[in-house]
Design a protein around this motif. Structure first.
Motif, PDB file in Angstrom:
ATOM      1  N   ASP A  88      -1.488 101.435  77.338  1.00  0.00           N
ATOM      2  CA  ASP A  88      -2.321 100.297  76.923  1.00  0.00           C
ATOM      3  C   ASP A  88      -2.729  99.374  78.078  1.00  0.00           C
ATOM      4  OD1 ASP A  88      -0.005  98.961  77.518  1.00  0.00           O
ATOM      5  OD2 ASP A  88       0.411  98.293  75.467  1.00  0.00           O
ATOM      6  N   ASN A  91      -6.124  97.765  77.568  1.00  0.00           N
ATOM      7  CA  ASN A  91      -6.531  97.283  76.250  1.00  0.00           C
ATOM      8  C   ASN A  91      -7.100  95.862  76.234  1.00  0.00           C
ATOM      9  OD1 ASN A  91      -5.572  99.752  75.470  1.00  0.00           O
ATOM     10  ND2 ASN A  91      -4.404  98.988  73.716  1.00  0.00           N
ATOM     11  N   GLN A  92      -6.411  94.937  76.909  1.00  0.00           N
ATOM     12  CA  GLN A  92      -6.914  93.556  76.907  1.00  0.00           C
ATOM     13  C   GLN A  92      -8.282  93.469  77.556  1.00  0.00           C
ATOM     14  OE1 GLN A  92      -5.310  92.371  74.296  1.00  0.00           O
ATOM     15  NE2 GLN A  92      -6.192  90.549  75.237  1.00  0.00           N
ATOM     16  N   THR A 138      -6.666  97.260  68.612  1.00  0.00           N
ATOM     17  CA  THR A 138      -6.374  95.821  68.487  1.00  0.00           C
ATOM     18  C   THR A 138      -7.560  95.024  67.945  1.00  0.00           C
ATOM     19  OG1 THR A 138      -5.292  96.198  70.613  1.00  0.00           O
ATOM     20  CG2 THR A 138      -5.375  93.917  69.805  1.00  0.00           C
TER      21      THR A 138
END
Ligand code: NAG
Ligand code: NAG
Ligand code: NAG
Ligand code: NAG
Ligand code: NAG
Ligand code: NAG
Ligand code: NAG
Ligand code: NAG
Ligand code: NAG
Ligand code: NAG
Length: 447
Positions: A88, A91-92, A138
């Motif tokens: 991940d 991901n942000q 997310t």
């Protein structure tokens, strides 16, 4: 300070040179670890072209020479990277990048892209947010637009541009009249609308999307952009009522139509969509070298004339092959073989640059071809990633694990909803426009 700083820097440079000497990447198609490792290398390579956080960079965009669409394709690819490898790291970055480009109407029409944004460009961002919904990526903070709502808004505004004034329908390439290409209807723009409709239909079950998927496919066939061999051509000008086809064949066009057909096949079980999946899969054989089986962009690769955009198309095809294999499991064997046979080509190409793992454009047996870029890394990453799909859930729908929320709530209740008043008002307007267009076009068809 100076010495302390320069020592690691020196060590790093030394290490980089050392690595480039021993460079190269071994990829064992039979080892999940090896494929994951290769995807990690290529994802890292891709991100090395991103400078959105640096002074002069722009959040969410890979800048020049990359057109805006390719950033959308890259973030969409990194969602699969996370889904299929579990890493991940990005991901942000992906969440903030996808949200940074939504534009004032939350539909991927940011003001500073108007000089070049086409329907095709917009759809690649649409695919990325659709992918986010389907992979249960997310969810954004509730104050932000949600993935499914963004995908629906992209669909709505694209469908509202359906143009029956020439060629019996279809989307034009360009959105704005003042842009070159407004007089051209192309396969990729219509593939974009088809794909969004097919995916939204499977995700939501809303029949309006099925109507649009059928309409787009039927039109593409009727106008001859796809022929009886399931070869997809580039497009045609409206001045000749789309009778004079531009005959280039690009990997991504059949790729997207194949995957879109697979979504429809998966959801409806329809024999017609299943047959189209199989026929398009047979058709894409022309993009695999007849002796080695390695994927190549036949319209430009041998001649060495692929432009920056075209260097990313193989990645789109590979991504679509993975989706197809998941949604139409009868294709897995053939798709696996195509992708697996391509891997040795990638391994011998991705040995360039200072890091020794930079990918070239062509994977045919010539070693690294001295080119580098976002499209090259994205394409290599998509091939190795999509060899892994077999052991993962197919794209989710709203009833099988997708948690993203859309523009339209099924029933009007007073229960809490994450949709803000702003979204709701915008959605109402866009939906009415789409509805008017739909009524308009069915009236036309009825005539
Ligand atoms: C992968 O496995 C298959 C079947 O087990 C075998 O035929 C093939 O040679 C293997 N490929 C490599 C690169 O090891
Ligand atoms: C860049 O900034 C975004 C948003 O603040 C953050 O999520 C991301 O991790 C940053 N990326 C890098 C490479 O520092
Ligand atoms: C334009 O082509 C469509 C089919 O693609 C046909 O139905 C229509 O009649 C043609 N229009 C003109 C003016 O030739
Ligand atoms: C189905 O989708 C269309 C297009 O977005 C929308 O106008 C319509 O309200 C939707 N229907 C339902 C029942 O949600
Ligand atoms: C598309 O064409 C098929 C026949 O190939 C037909 O059954 C279907 O009704 C058409 N759909 C639309 C929306 O035009
Ligand atoms: C059709 O395309 C060909 C090749 O691109 C071109 O030479 C010809 O002039 C075009 N015809 C018309 C009517 O535009
Ligand atoms: C749809 O995809 C799922 C997941 O791969 C699969 O189990 C199912 O059989 C597919 N449906 C059809 C009609 O093939
Ligand atoms: C799927 O998982 C099985 C069992 O762990 C493994 O043998 C197989 O190689 C995996 N397939 C792929 C394509 O990764
Ligand atoms: C999807 O995400 C939601 C919210 O994070 C979570 O509650 C749910 O368990 C996830 N579903 C799947 C299938 O992963
Ligand atoms: C929603 O709330 C309003 C005012 O509180 C009430 O008049 C209305 O009946 C409610 N509607 C539903 C569907 O509960």
């Amino acid at each position: 300070m100076r010495t302390l700083l320069s020592f690691p820097l020196f060590a790093l440079l030394f290490l980089a040179n050392f690595i480039s000497d021993v460079g190269a990447i071994e990829i064992d198609v039979n080892s999940t670890d090896s494929l994951v490792h290769a995807a990690w290398v290529f994802a890292h390579g891709m991100m090395s072209y991103y400078n959105g956080n640096q002074t002069g960079g722009e959040q969410g965009k890979f800048v020049e020479p990359y057109y805006w669409w390719e950033s959308g394709a890259a973030w969409g690819g990194l969602i699969d990277y996370w889904y299929l490898t579990g890493d991940d790291t990005y991901n942000q970055q992906v969440v903030s990048s996808l949200l940074s480009q939504v534009g004032p109407d939350n539909n991927y029409m940011p003001a500073d892209e108007t000089t070049s944004e086409g329907n095709d460009d917009q759809s690649f961002w649409g695919f990325a947010v659709m992918n986010a919904a389907e992979r249960n990526f997310t969810n954004p903070d509730s104050s932000q637009p949600q993935w499914l709502a963004l995908a629906e808004a992209v669909f709505n505004v694209m469908a509202s541009r359906w143009d029956t004034s020439t060629c019996n329908g279809g989307l034009r390439w360009q959105i704005f009249q003042f842009n070159n290409g407004y007089d051209y209807k192309n396969t990729i723009s219509n593939a974009g609308l088809f794909m969004m409709a097919a995916r939204l239909y499977r995700y939501t079950g809303n029949e309006t999307y099925l109507y649009w998927a059928e309409t787009t496919y039927n039109w593409t066939e009727g106008v001859g952009f796809v022929d009886e061999n399931y070869y997809f051509y580039d497009g045609a000008h409206v001045e000749t009522n789309c009778t004079n086809l531009t005959l280039y064949q690009w990997t991504y066009n059949p790729g997207i139509f194949m995957a879109g057909s697979a979504y429809l096949y998966n959801y409806t079980g329809s024999a017609l969509w299943g047959q189209r999946v199989q026929s398009i899969l047979d058709g894409i054989t022309i993009f695999f070298d007849s002796t080695t089986g390695i994927m190549y962009e036949q319209a430009c690769e041998i001649a060495g004339t692929c432009d920056v955009d075209e260097k990313a198309f193989k990645g789109i095809l590979a991504n679509c092959m993975g989706l197809t294999a998941q949604l139409a499991p009868f294709t897995w064997g053939a798709i696996y073989q195509h992708l697996a046979q391509t891997v040795p080509g990638i391994a011998q190409s991705c040995v360039g640059g200072r890091d020794g793992v930079t990918c070239g454009t062509t994977w045919l047996d010539v070693g690294w071809d001295n080119t580098w870029g976002l499209g090259q890394e994205l394409s290599a990453m998509e091939v190795v990633l999509n060899l892994l799909v077999q052991n993962f859930s197919a794209p989710y729908t709203s009833t099988t694990g997708g948690s993203s929320t859309g523009l339209i709530t099924p029933v009007e209740t007073n229960s809490t909803t994450v949709i803000t008043t702003g979204d709701r008002a915008g959605a109402g307007i866009i939906t009415s426009v789409a509805l008017l267009m739909m009524l308009g076009s069915s009236w036309w068809i009825a005539l």
